[in-house]
Design a protein around this motif. Structure first.
Motif, PDB file in Angstrom:
ATOM      1  N   UNK A  33     -14.587   7.734 -13.678  1.00 23.18           N
ATOM      2  CA  UNK A  33     -13.567   7.667 -14.740  1.00 23.18           C
ATOM      3  C   UNK A  33     -12.201   7.209 -14.240  1.00 23.18           C
ATOM      4  N   UNK A  34     -12.210   6.387 -13.213  1.00 17.16           N
ATOM      5  CA  UNK A  34     -10.955   5.829 -12.701  1.00 17.16           C
ATOM      6  C   UNK A  34     -10.533   4.638 -13.550  1.00 17.16           C
ATOM      7  N   UNK A  35      -9.246   4.336 -13.568  1.00 14.93           N
ATOM      8  CA  UNK A  35      -8.808   3.092 -14.176  1.00 14.93           C
ATOM      9  C   UNK A  35      -9.249   1.930 -13.293  1.00 14.93           C
ATOM     10  N   UNK A  36      -9.678   0.821 -13.882  1.00 15.89           N
ATOM     11  CA  UNK A  36     -10.103  -0.309 -13.064  1.00 15.89           C
ATOM     12  C   UNK A  36      -8.949  -1.156 -12.549  1.00 15.89           C
ATOM     13  N   UNK A  37      -7.724  -0.791 -12.890  1.00 18.86           N
ATOM     14  CA  UNK A  37      -6.570  -1.634 -12.575  1.00 18.86           C
ATOM     15  C   UNK A  37      -5.774  -1.102 -11.390  1.00 18.86           C
ATOM     16  N   UNK A  38      -5.200  -2.032 -10.631  1.00 18.69           N
ATOM     17  CA  UNK A  38      -4.343  -1.659  -9.514  1.00 18.69           C
ATOM     18  C   UNK A  38      -3.068  -0.985 -10.023  1.00 18.69           C
ATOM     19  N   UNK A  39      -2.380  -0.206  -9.166  1.00 18.14           N
ATOM     20  CA  UNK A  39      -1.110   0.380  -9.582  1.00 18.14           C
ATOM     21  C   UNK A  39      -0.102  -0.701  -9.965  1.00 18.14           C
ATOM     22  N   UNK A  40       0.791  -0.361 -10.870  1.00 23.81           N
ATOM     23  CA  UNK A  40       1.843  -1.296 -11.254  1.00 23.81           C
ATOM     24  C   UNK A  40       2.765  -1.588 -10.075  1.00 23.81           C
ATOM     25  N   UNK A  41       3.324  -2.801 -10.017  1.00 27.41           N
ATOM     26  CA  UNK A  41       4.232  -3.138  -8.907  1.00 27.41           C
ATOM     27  C   UNK A  41       5.375  -2.149  -8.741  1.00 27.41           C
ATOM     28  N   UNK A  42       5.939  -1.666  -9.841  1.00 25.75           N
ATOM     29  CA  UNK A  42       7.059  -0.727  -9.733  1.00 25.75           C
ATOM     30  C   UNK A  42       6.625   0.592  -9.115  1.00 25.75           C
ATOM     31  N   UNK A  43       5.381   0.995  -9.371  1.00 28.35           N
ATOM     32  CA  UNK A  43       4.868   2.232  -8.791  1.00 28.35           C
ATOM     33  C   UNK A  43       4.595   2.028  -7.298  1.00 28.35           C
ATOM     34  N   UNK A  44       4.026   0.890  -6.946  1.00 26.45           N
ATOM     35  CA  UNK A  44       3.788   0.587  -5.534  1.00 26.45           C
ATOM     36  C   UNK A  44       5.113   0.533  -4.775  1.00 26.45           C
ATOM     37  N   UNK A  45       6.121  -0.027  -5.408  1.00 29.30           N
ATOM     38  CA  UNK A  45       7.441  -0.107  -4.769  1.00 29.30           C
ATOM     39  C   UNK A  45       8.010   1.282  -4.514  1.00 29.30           C
ATOM     40  N   UNK A  46       7.855   2.180  -5.477  1.00 34.19           N
ATOM     41  CA  UNK A  46       8.346   3.544  -5.301  1.00 34.19           C
ATOM     42  C   UNK A  46       7.613   4.248  -4.168  1.00 34.19           C
ATOM     43  N   UNK A  47       6.307   4.019  -4.075  1.00 34.46           N
ATOM     44  CA  UNK A  47       5.523   4.629  -2.998  1.00 34.46           C
ATOM     45  C   UNK A  47       5.950   4.068  -1.641  1.00 34.46           C
ATOM     46  N   UNK A  48       6.142   2.755  -1.585  1.00 31.46           N
ATOM     47  CA  UNK A  48       6.535   2.123  -0.324  1.00 31.46           C
ATOM     48  C   UNK A  48       7.888   2.634   0.147  1.00 31.46           C
ATOM     49  N   UNK A  49       8.815   2.741  -0.782  1.00 33.02           N
ATOM     50  CA  UNK A  49      10.143   3.252  -0.420  1.00 33.02           C
ATOM     51  C   UNK A  49      10.042   4.710   0.027  1.00 33.02           C
ATOM     52  N   UNK A  50       9.224   5.481  -0.670  1.00 31.41           N
ATOM     53  CA  UNK A  50       9.079   6.893  -0.325  1.00 31.41           C
ATOM     54  C   UNK A  50       8.409   7.111   1.012  1.00 31.41           C
ATOM     55  N   UNK A  51       7.618   6.144   1.455  1.00 28.97           N
ATOM     56  CA  UNK A  51       6.934   6.277   2.738  1.00 28.97           C
ATOM     57  C   UNK A  51       7.915   6.394   3.898  1.00 28.97           C
ATOM     58  N   UNK A  52       9.142   5.942   3.690  1.00 32.26           N
ATOM     59  CA  UNK A  52      10.164   6.042   4.737  1.00 32.26           C
ATOM     60  C   UNK A  52      10.621   7.485   4.947  1.00 32.26           C
ATOM     61  N   UNK A  53      10.225   8.377   4.032  1.00 32.32           N
ATOM     62  CA  UNK A  53      10.720   9.761   4.101  1.00 32.32           C
ATOM     63  C   UNK A  53       9.607  10.778   4.339  1.00 32.32           C
ATOM     64  N   UNK A  54       8.422  10.317   4.727  1.00 26.64           N
ATOM     65  CA  UNK A  54       7.319  11.271   4.826  1.00 26.64           C
ATOM     66  C   UNK A  54       7.374  12.122   6.090  1.00 26.64           C
ATOM     67  N   UNK A  55       8.410  11.948   6.893  1.00 29.60           N
ATOM     68  CA  UNK A  55       8.636  12.891   7.980  1.00 29.60           C
ATOM     69  C   UNK A  55       9.234  14.190   7.471  1.00 29.60           C
ATOM     70  N   UNK A  56       9.647  14.214   6.204  1.00 32.69           N
ATOM     71  CA  UNK A  56      10.222  15.403   5.575  1.00 32.69           C
ATOM     72  C   UNK A  56       9.223  16.036   4.610  1.00 32.69           C
ATOM     73  N   UNK A  57       9.335  17.351   4.430  1.00 32.77           N
ATOM     74  CA  UNK A  57       8.499  18.016   3.437  1.00 32.77           C
ATOM     75  C   UNK A  57       8.892  17.562   2.033  1.00 32.77           C
ATOM     76  N   UNK A  58       7.935  17.567   1.119  1.00 32.18           N
ATOM     77  CA  UNK A  58       8.285  17.237  -0.261  1.00 32.18           C
ATOM     78  C   UNK A  58       9.093  18.359  -0.910  1.00 32.18           C
TER      79      UNK A  58
END
Length: 352
Positions: A33-58
């Protein structure tokens, strides 16, 4: 040898949907029951930017995401509780009521995690059989005893796709005692097009014993990040928050969910595409001679009985993975047109 809980000897593990590959290399995963579509570019961008902070706890309270959900649905932030996917929020709910003698009612077949979560919480399951693939609300209401602590209503129901309409659901809620928690599990709410299928977020507002489960895994396409939420009155949401594992909703999941809410209009265009394919697939199956219940989710259901595993094997030959429930039937997710066509061919060949 270490001694473990006796219940573990009788519990089957949760079975996730699997992928298959045909002899010529085709693979269409219509089992989860997954969506067949890739994440939206804006969502991928948010994830990529957030990856710079994964040395910190959420943020343990996920304040920004909580406030975003509250604003989107017009509910107080204190009515929102989060978890690592709605199934984990369901587990948190079981933990809030789990004690010897407690009973939980749910339809069967419904979401396969319910009995596993009940067993782990030490709660007694009361399974009420479906009637013509639908919840039997009268029987569920009649099953309530002084030991009943919680009722799960999966709407649309997984795996049948069938839905409960407003009058029937409201009448049922009116029959449930005020000290019994009713959980409206709405993982597939975004795919509903029948105007008479009520939005649980409308029903919960004047019912303190009703709460709603939602997820970002399906329509929002974040299955790999695991984020779900509950909306309920403050005592319910507060109890659920007490049972969450610290930092359960990770940093990237929080950012992606917020970005998904901000891009919701674009995401829901994709949902419309899935709904159109859902209609096409169901009508094609009916034309082939299958009985397919009306579905308001992103999947269809075929009652196959003893032929279920044979049907799944026939689909696998075409590279199509479906979700079989042995002796009962198969659930088939709606995928891309190409994937759906491959499934329809397999279904037609099996029926021939």
């Amino acid at each position: 040898m270490p001694r473990f809980r006796a219940i573990l000897d009788t519990m089957p593990p949760y079975k996730a949907g699997k992928a298959v590959v045909s002899a010529d290399g085709r693979s269409y995963k219509l089992s989860s029951n997954e969506t067949p579509y890739d994440p939206l570019p804006s969502v991928v961008e948010a994830i990529a930017e957030g990856a710079r902070q994964i040395n910190r706890y959420p943020d343990p309270a996920a304040v920004r995401l909580t406030e975003s959900i509250a604003a989107r649905f017009g509910v107080p932030p204190e009515h929102v509780a989060l978890g690592a996917g709605s199934v984990t929020v369901a587990q948190q709910l079981f933990e809030t009521i789990g004690e010897p003698g407690a009973e939980v009612i749910y339809a069967w077949r419904s979401f396969e995690a319910y009995p596993l979560l009940a067993d782990l919480a030490g709660v007694t399951s009361v399974r009420v059989p479906l009637v013509e693939e639908n919840h039997d609300l009268d029987a569920m209401a009649a099953a309530v005893t002084d030991r009943t602590r919680m009722i799960f209503v999966c709407n649309p129901n997984n795996p049948t796709g069938t839905s409960i309409r407003r009058a029937a659901l409201e009448a049922f809620l009116d029959r449930v005692p005020s000290d019994v928690l009713v959980v409206l599990d709405e993982a597939y709410r975004e795919y509903v097009r029948d105007a008479d299928v009520p939005d649980g977020l409308e029903l919960y507002r004047d019912r303190p014993n009703v709460c709603v489960l939602r997820t970002f895994s399906k329509a929002y396409g974040l299955a790999g990040l695991r984020v779900g939420y509950l909306v309920g009155h403050e005592p319910v949401a507060s109890a659920v928050r007490k049972t969450i594992i610290p930092f359960a909703v990770n940093h990237l999941a929080q950012l992606a969910a917020v970005a998904s809410l901000e891009a919701e209009a674009e995401l829901l265009e994709r949902v419309d595409t899935v709904v159109k394919e859902r209609t096409r697939v169901r009508e094609a199956l009916i034309a082939q001679g299958w009985t397919v219940p009306p579905t308001e989710a992103n999947f269809v259901w075929l009652r196959l009985g003893e032929r279920t595993l044979d049907f799944a094997a026939a689909c696998a030959v075409e590279g199509v993975a479906v979700r079989p429930f042995a002796g009962e039937g198969a659930r088939i997710s709606i995928g891309t047109p190409e994937a759906n066509d491959a499934f329809l061919k397999a279904a037609a060949d099996f029926r021939a």
